[in-house]
Design a protein around this motif. Structure first.
Motif, PDB file in Angstrom:
ATOM      1  N   SER A  94       0.820  -1.210   0.000  1.00 13.96           N
ATOM      2  CA  SER A  94       0.000   0.000   0.000  1.00 13.96           C
ATOM      3  C   SER A  94       0.855   1.261   0.000  1.00 13.96           C
ATOM      4  O   SER A  94       1.994   1.250   0.458  1.00 13.96           O
ATOM      5  CB  SER A  94      -0.942   0.024   1.213  1.00 13.96           C
ATOM      6  OG  SER A  94      -0.207   0.095   2.412  1.00 13.96           O
ATOM      7  N   THR A  95       0.276   2.330  -0.523  1.00 15.12           N
ATOM      8  CA  THR A  95       0.883   3.656  -0.492  1.00 15.12           C
ATOM      9  C   THR A  95      -0.230   4.681  -0.399  1.00 15.12           C
ATOM     10  O   THR A  95      -1.362   4.417  -0.828  1.00 15.12           O
ATOM     11  CB  THR A  95       1.767   3.912  -1.732  1.00 15.12           C
ATOM     12  OG1 THR A  95       2.423   5.179  -1.586  1.00 15.12           O
ATOM     13  CG2 THR A  95       0.961   3.908  -3.011  1.00 15.12           C
ATOM     14  N   VAL A 100       1.670   1.258  -6.557  1.00 18.61           N
ATOM     15  CA  VAL A 100       1.940  -0.084  -6.056  1.00 18.61           C
ATOM     16  C   VAL A 100       1.996  -1.032  -7.246  1.00 18.61           C
ATOM     17  O   VAL A 100       1.229  -0.887  -8.202  1.00 18.61           O
ATOM     18  CB  VAL A 100       0.886  -0.579  -5.033  1.00 18.61           C
ATOM     19  CG1 VAL A 100       0.979   0.190  -3.747  1.00 18.61           C
ATOM     20  CG2 VAL A 100      -0.510  -0.517  -5.591  1.00 18.61           C
ATOM     21  N   GLN A 111      -6.652  -5.850  -6.405  1.00 19.14           N
ATOM     22  CA  GLN A 111      -5.816  -4.708  -6.763  1.00 19.14           C
ATOM     23  C   GLN A 111      -6.664  -3.468  -6.935  1.00 19.14           C
ATOM     24  O   GLN A 111      -7.629  -3.462  -7.685  1.00 19.14           O
ATOM     25  CB  GLN A 111      -5.039  -5.005  -8.039  1.00 19.14           C
ATOM     26  CG  GLN A 111      -4.054  -3.924  -8.401  1.00 19.14           C
ATOM     27  CD  GLN A 111      -3.069  -4.372  -9.466  1.00 19.14           C
ATOM     28  OE1 GLN A 111      -3.121  -5.501  -9.948  1.00 19.14           O
ATOM     29  NE2 GLN A 111      -2.169  -3.487  -9.830  1.00 19.14           N
ATOM     30  N   LEU A 114      -4.226   2.141  -4.969  1.00 23.94           N
ATOM     31  CA  LEU A 114      -3.162   2.350  -3.993  1.00 23.94           C
ATOM     32  C   LEU A 114      -2.862   1.130  -3.126  1.00 23.94           C
ATOM     33  O   LEU A 114      -2.044   1.216  -2.208  1.00 23.94           O
ATOM     34  CB  LEU A 114      -3.507   3.544  -3.088  1.00 23.94           C
ATOM     35  CG  LEU A 114      -3.721   4.881  -3.796  1.00 23.94           C
ATOM     36  CD1 LEU A 114      -4.170   5.948  -2.820  1.00 23.94           C
ATOM     37  CD2 LEU A 114      -2.475   5.313  -4.543  1.00 23.94           C
ATOM     38  N   THR A 115      -3.510  -0.008  -3.400  1.00 28.02           N
ATOM     39  CA  THR A 115      -3.259  -1.220  -2.617  1.00 28.02           C
ATOM     40  C   THR A 115      -3.307  -2.463  -3.501  1.00 28.02           C
ATOM     41  O   THR A 115      -4.029  -2.510  -4.499  1.00 28.02           O
ATOM     42  CB  THR A 115      -4.290  -1.419  -1.483  1.00 28.02           C
ATOM     43  OG1 THR A 115      -5.584  -1.556  -2.056  1.00 28.02           O
ATOM     44  CG2 THR A 115      -4.269  -0.269  -0.496  1.00 28.02           C
ATOM     45  N   THR A 117      -3.483  -6.741  -2.548  1.00 24.39           N
ATOM     46  CA  THR A 117      -3.449  -7.821  -1.573  1.00 24.39           C
ATOM     47  C   THR A 117      -3.574  -9.147  -2.307  1.00 24.39           C
ATOM     48  O   THR A 117      -4.102  -9.201  -3.423  1.00 24.39           O
ATOM     49  CB  THR A 117      -4.584  -7.712  -0.525  1.00 24.39           C
ATOM     50  OG1 THR A 117      -5.838  -7.760  -1.205  1.00 24.39           O
ATOM     51  CG2 THR A 117      -4.477  -6.431   0.277  1.00 24.39           C
ATOM     52  N   SER A 130       4.569  -0.776   2.990  1.00 21.74           N
ATOM     53  CA  SER A 130       3.807   0.452   2.828  1.00 21.74           C
ATOM     54  C   SER A 130       4.728   1.661   2.700  1.00 21.74           C
ATOM     55  O   SER A 130       5.849   1.657   3.183  1.00 21.74           O
ATOM     56  CB  SER A 130       2.842   0.656   3.996  1.00 21.74           C
ATOM     57  OG  SER A 130       3.557   0.879   5.187  1.00 21.74           O
TER      58      SER A 130
END
Length: 145
Positions: A94-95, A100, A111, A114-115, A117, A130
């Protein structure tokens, strides 16, 4: 600057206020914190890895698959982690302000802008990366060259 090479220890803790940290060919639990400076970890193996950088880039190249806990955080800088094939972990990238990306084939991929998983293998361990102001990337160690 701090440079450590060829260390096999149960627990390693490295803290610096200003300066780069370079760690090469190490084994064991590793905790690294820096207020200002880049962190470069290469050929690392261990069940637990925690890296925090307030201002600086973090680059990690693991020599063994991730099956434990890996936490990589940077406030102002990019985070790049390269792992070998065969890792068994949940993945959270994450950002807040950056991008990412992952070149790995993650199962249960989710997706967003900003993330990212997903998981590798059965997901027993964890990779949590992060950045606040920076890019986050996860890839295979062979692609780091």
């Amino acid at each position: 600057d701090v440079k450590i090479e060829g260390s096999k220890t149960s627990v390693m803790t490295v803290e610096t206020k200003s300066g780069d940290v370079k760690i090469n060919d190490t084994q064991g639990v590793m905790n690294v914190r820096t207020a200002s400076g880049n962190v470069r970890v290469k050929k690392c193996a261990g069940r637990t890895l925690s890296i925090e950088a307030a201002s600086g880039d973090v680059t990690v190249e693991m020599s063994e698959p991730v099956v434990g806990a890996m936490n990589v955080r940077t406030v102002s800088g990019d985070a790049r982690v390269y792992i070998p094939d065969g890792s068994d972990c949940h993945v959270m990238l994450s950002t807040l302000r950056g991008s990412v990306s992952s070149t790995l084939d993650l199962q249960d991929l989710n997706q967003e802008s900003l993330t990212i998983t997903g998981k590798l293998g059965s997901g027993n361990g964890s990779i949590d990366m992060s950045a606040v102001n920076g890019d986050v990337h996860l890839g295979l160690v062979d692609a780091a060259k």
